[in-house]
Design a protein around this motif. Structure first.
Motif, mmCIF file in Angstrom:
data_model
loop_
_atom_site.group_PDB
_atom_site.id
_atom_site.type_symbol
_atom_site.label_atom_id
_atom_site.label_comp_id
_atom_site.label_asym_id
_atom_site.label_seq_id
_atom_site.Cartn_x
_atom_site.Cartn_y
_atom_site.Cartn_z
ATOM 1 N N LEU A 76 43.092 9.865 51.897
ATOM 2 C CA LEU A 76 43.963 10.970 51.465
ATOM 3 C C LEU A 76 43.148 12.125 50.902
ATOM 4 O O LEU A 76 43.412 13.287 51.219
ATOM 5 C CB LEU A 76 44.981 10.477 50.440
ATOM 6 C CG LEU A 76 46.046 9.512 50.950
ATOM 7 C CD1 LEU A 76 46.960 9.072 49.808
ATOM 8 C CD2 LEU A 76 46.851 10.126 52.087
ATOM 9 N N ARG A 77 42.167 11.805 50.073
ATOM 10 C CA ARG A 77 41.313 12.862 49.500
ATOM 11 C C ARG A 77 40.559 13.627 50.593
ATOM 12 O O ARG A 77 40.475 14.845 50.567
ATOM 13 C CB ARG A 77 40.312 12.262 48.515
ATOM 14 C CG ARG A 77 40.897 11.913 47.183
ATOM 15 C CD ARG A 77 39.792 11.491 46.213
ATOM 16 N NE ARG A 77 40.350 11.104 44.952
ATOM 17 C CZ ARG A 77 40.371 9.856 44.475
ATOM 18 N NH1 ARG A 77 39.814 8.875 45.167
ATOM 19 N NH2 ARG A 77 40.908 9.594 43.297
ATOM 20 N N ALA A 78 39.996 12.875 51.529
ATOM 21 C CA ALA A 78 39.218 13.506 52.611
ATOM 22 C C ALA A 78 40.091 14.404 53.484
ATOM 23 O O ALA A 78 39.632 15.445 53.957
ATOM 24 C CB ALA A 78 38.545 12.429 53.463
ATOM 25 N N ARG A 95 56.669 4.811 45.277
ATOM 26 C CA ARG A 95 58.115 4.557 45.418
ATOM 27 C C ARG A 95 58.382 3.633 46.596
ATOM 28 O O ARG A 95 59.294 2.821 46.561
ATOM 29 C CB ARG A 95 58.846 5.896 45.589
ATOM 30 C CG ARG A 95 60.341 5.799 45.736
ATOM 31 C CD ARG A 95 60.984 5.434 44.399
ATOM 32 N NE ARG A 95 62.387 5.706 44.384
ATOM 33 C CZ ARG A 95 63.330 4.862 44.809
ATOM 34 N NH1 ARG A 95 62.986 3.686 45.260
ATOM 35 N NH2 ARG A 95 64.599 5.202 44.765
ATOM 36 N N ARG A 96 57.574 3.754 47.644
ATOM 37 C CA ARG A 96 57.707 2.909 48.834
ATOM 38 C C ARG A 96 56.944 1.591 48.678
ATOM 39 O O ARG A 96 56.944 0.766 49.586
ATOM 40 C CB ARG A 96 57.212 3.672 50.057
ATOM 41 C CG ARG A 96 58.110 4.861 50.395
ATOM 42 C CD ARG A 96 57.590 5.703 51.543
ATOM 43 N NE ARG A 96 57.211 4.893 52.683
ATOM 44 C CZ ARG A 96 56.036 5.019 53.312
ATOM 45 N NH1 ARG A 96 55.148 5.906 52.937
ATOM 46 N NH2 ARG A 96 55.757 4.250 54.345
ATOM 47 N N GLN A 97 56.264 1.412 47.547
ATOM 48 C CA GLN A 97 55.493 0.206 47.225
ATOM 49 C C GLN A 97 54.389 -0.069 48.244
ATOM 50 O O GLN A 97 54.127 -1.214 48.628
ATOM 51 C CB GLN A 97 56.401 -1.007 47.066
ATOM 52 C CG GLN A 97 57.366 -0.855 45.910
ATOM 53 C CD GLN A 97 58.237 -2.068 45.726
ATOM 54 O OE1 GLN A 97 58.591 -2.762 46.670
ATOM 55 N NE2 GLN A 97 58.590 -2.338 44.476
ATOM 56 N N VAL A 98 53.723 0.993 48.660
ATOM 57 C CA VAL A 98 52.575 0.857 49.553
ATOM 58 C C VAL A 98 51.356 0.519 48.696
ATOM 59 O O VAL A 98 51.105 1.162 47.680
ATOM 60 C CB VAL A 98 52.346 2.168 50.347
ATOM 61 C CG1 VAL A 98 51.067 2.107 51.158
ATOM 62 C CG2 VAL A 98 53.555 2.465 51.228
ATOM 63 N N LEU A 150 49.432 14.492 55.291
ATOM 64 C CA LEU A 150 49.282 13.311 54.440
ATOM 65 C C LEU A 150 50.213 12.193 54.910
ATOM 66 O O LEU A 150 49.810 11.033 54.978
ATOM 67 C CB LEU A 150 49.556 13.664 52.976
ATOM 68 C CG LEU A 150 48.505 14.543 52.296
ATOM 69 C CD1 LEU A 150 49.016 15.076 50.974
ATOM 70 C CD2 LEU A 150 47.195 13.782 52.119
ATOM 71 N N GLU A 151 51.440 12.556 55.227
ATOM 72 C CA GLU A 151 52.383 11.547 55.715
ATOM 73 C C GLU A 151 51.873 10.908 57.007
ATOM 74 O O GLU A 151 51.928 9.686 57.170
ATOM 75 C CB GLU A 151 53.761 12.160 55.945
ATOM 76 C CG GLU A 151 54.779 11.146 56.449
ATOM 77 C CD GLU A 151 56.171 11.719 56.613
ATOM 78 O OE1 GLU A 151 57.050 10.936 57.027
ATOM 79 O OE2 GLU A 151 56.394 12.910 56.347
ATOM 80 N N ALA A 152 51.360 11.725 57.927
ATOM 81 C CA ALA A 152 50.833 11.195 59.188
ATOM 82 C C ALA A 152 49.676 10.226 58.932
ATOM 83 O O ALA A 152 49.549 9.201 59.613
ATOM 84 C CB ALA A 152 50.385 12.340 60.094
ATOM 85 N N CYS A 153 48.864 10.530 57.947
ATOM 86 C CA CYS A 153 47.733 9.669 57.595
ATOM 87 C C CYS A 153 48.204 8.291 57.136
ATOM 88 O O CYS A 153 47.537 7.297 57.379
ATOM 89 C CB CYS A 153 46.903 10.349 56.498
ATOM 90 S SG CYS A 153 45.507 9.404 55.896
ATOM 91 N N THR A 154 49.362 8.235 56.493
ATOM 92 C CA THR A 154 49.860 6.982 55.918
ATOM 93 C C THR A 154 50.802 6.228 56.846
ATOM 94 O O THR A 154 51.303 5.166 56.479
ATOM 95 C CB THR A 154 50.620 7.260 54.598
ATOM 96 O OG1 THR A 154 51.847 7.941 54.888
ATOM 97 C CG2 THR A 154 49.798 8.073 53.636
ATOM 98 N N GLN A 155 51.021 6.744 58.014
ATOM 99 C CA GLN A 155 52.035 6.207 58.927
ATOM 100 C C GLN A 155 51.899 4.711 59.187
ATOM 101 O O GLN A 155 52.889 4.002 59.284
ATOM 102 C CB GLN A 155 51.981 6.972 60.239
ATOM 103 C CG GLN A 155 53.138 6.703 61.159
ATOM 104 C CD GLN A 155 53.143 7.679 62.325
ATOM 105 O OE1 GLN A 155 52.233 8.474 62.493
ATOM 106 N NE2 GLN A 155 54.169 7.611 63.130
ATOM 107 N N ASP A 156 50.697 4.217 59.289
ATOM 108 C CA ASP A 156 50.494 2.802 59.611
ATOM 109 C C ASP A 156 50.273 1.920 58.382
ATOM 110 O O ASP A 156 49.957 0.743 58.529
ATOM 111 C CB ASP A 156 49.300 2.647 60.560
ATOM 112 C CG ASP A 156 49.548 3.310 61.904
ATOM 113 O OD1 ASP A 156 50.722 3.413 62.317
ATOM 114 O OD2 ASP A 156 48.563 3.746 62.530
ATOM 115 N N THR A 191 63.284 9.781 53.139
ATOM 116 C CA THR A 191 62.232 8.942 53.709
ATOM 117 C C THR A 191 60.980 9.724 54.085
ATOM 118 O O THR A 191 59.883 9.187 54.027
ATOM 119 C CB THR A 191 62.751 8.188 54.948
ATOM 120 O OG1 THR A 191 63.273 9.147 55.863
ATOM 121 C CG2 THR A 191 63.816 7.178 54.570
ATOM 122 N N ASP A 192 61.128 10.986 54.495
ATOM 123 C CA ASP A 192 59.916 11.724 54.834
ATOM 124 C C ASP A 192 59.343 12.384 53.581
ATOM 125 O O ASP A 192 60.060 12.685 52.622
ATOM 126 C CB ASP A 192 60.172 12.744 55.947
ATOM 127 C CG ASP A 192 61.044 13.897 55.494
ATOM 128 O OD1 ASP A 192 60.478 14.927 55.088
ATOM 129 O OD2 ASP A 192 62.280 13.750 55.539
#
Length: 154
Positions: free
Chosen positions: A56-58, A43-46, A110-116, A3-4
């Motif tokens: 993400l790029r920034a 894979r997570r269908q986000v 990157l993961e933290a950026c996508t958390q929400d 998951t992470d």
């Protein structure tokens, strides 16, 4: 499937063909950490949106250019000399560990950026890999990543 993002990236990178695809994409200017994140998001269908890809790029670009790339360049520049110098081989191995630690930190950011970011937004296909690849012409390498990610255990 892990998951992470870090464990997902580690597991994915070990799949047949993925390392070669990543190195090919990296040689064309891709940030492999960003592409591994893209495969994870798919894979997570986000849902993939312009705002999210830009976020993400920034986040990734300064870290990649200021931390990861200099470590990689140093390690690679020592490759030939290290073959005949044991002390340099050991230093090169330490630089390689630092490079990996920097990539892990980038993946965690990157993961933290996508958390929400929610999964499965209607009418928004998760085409992260194409949107974040430096060149759309390398579909085979991107497809290798996508297929390998799809086949990770749930």
């Amino acid at each position: 499937m892990p998951t992470d993002l870090w464990r997902f990236a580690e597991t994915l990178y070990q799949r047949p063909g993925v390392e070669a695809a990543c190195l090919q994409l990296q040689a064309q200017g891709a940030d492999v950490c960003v592409l591994l994140c893209a495969a994870w998001l798919e894979r997570r269908q986000v849902a993939c949106t312009e705002e999210r890809t830009e976020a993400l790029r920034a986040l990734a670009q300064p870290w990649q250019q200021q931390v990861v790339v200099p470590l990689r360049q140093l390690r690679q520049s020592w490759r030939e000399l290290a073959q005949s110098d044991n002390a340099l081989t050991q230093l090169r191995d330490q630089v390689k560990k630092l490079e990996l630690a920097a990539e892990r930190e980038q993946l965690e950011r990157l993961e933290a950026c996508t958390q929400d970011w929610s999964n499965g937004v209607a009418n928004a296909p998760p085409n992260w890999l194409e949107r974040l690849a430096p060149q759309p012409g390398n579909r085979d390498a991107l497809q290798t990543l996508r297929i390998a990610a799809a086949h990770l255990s749930a």
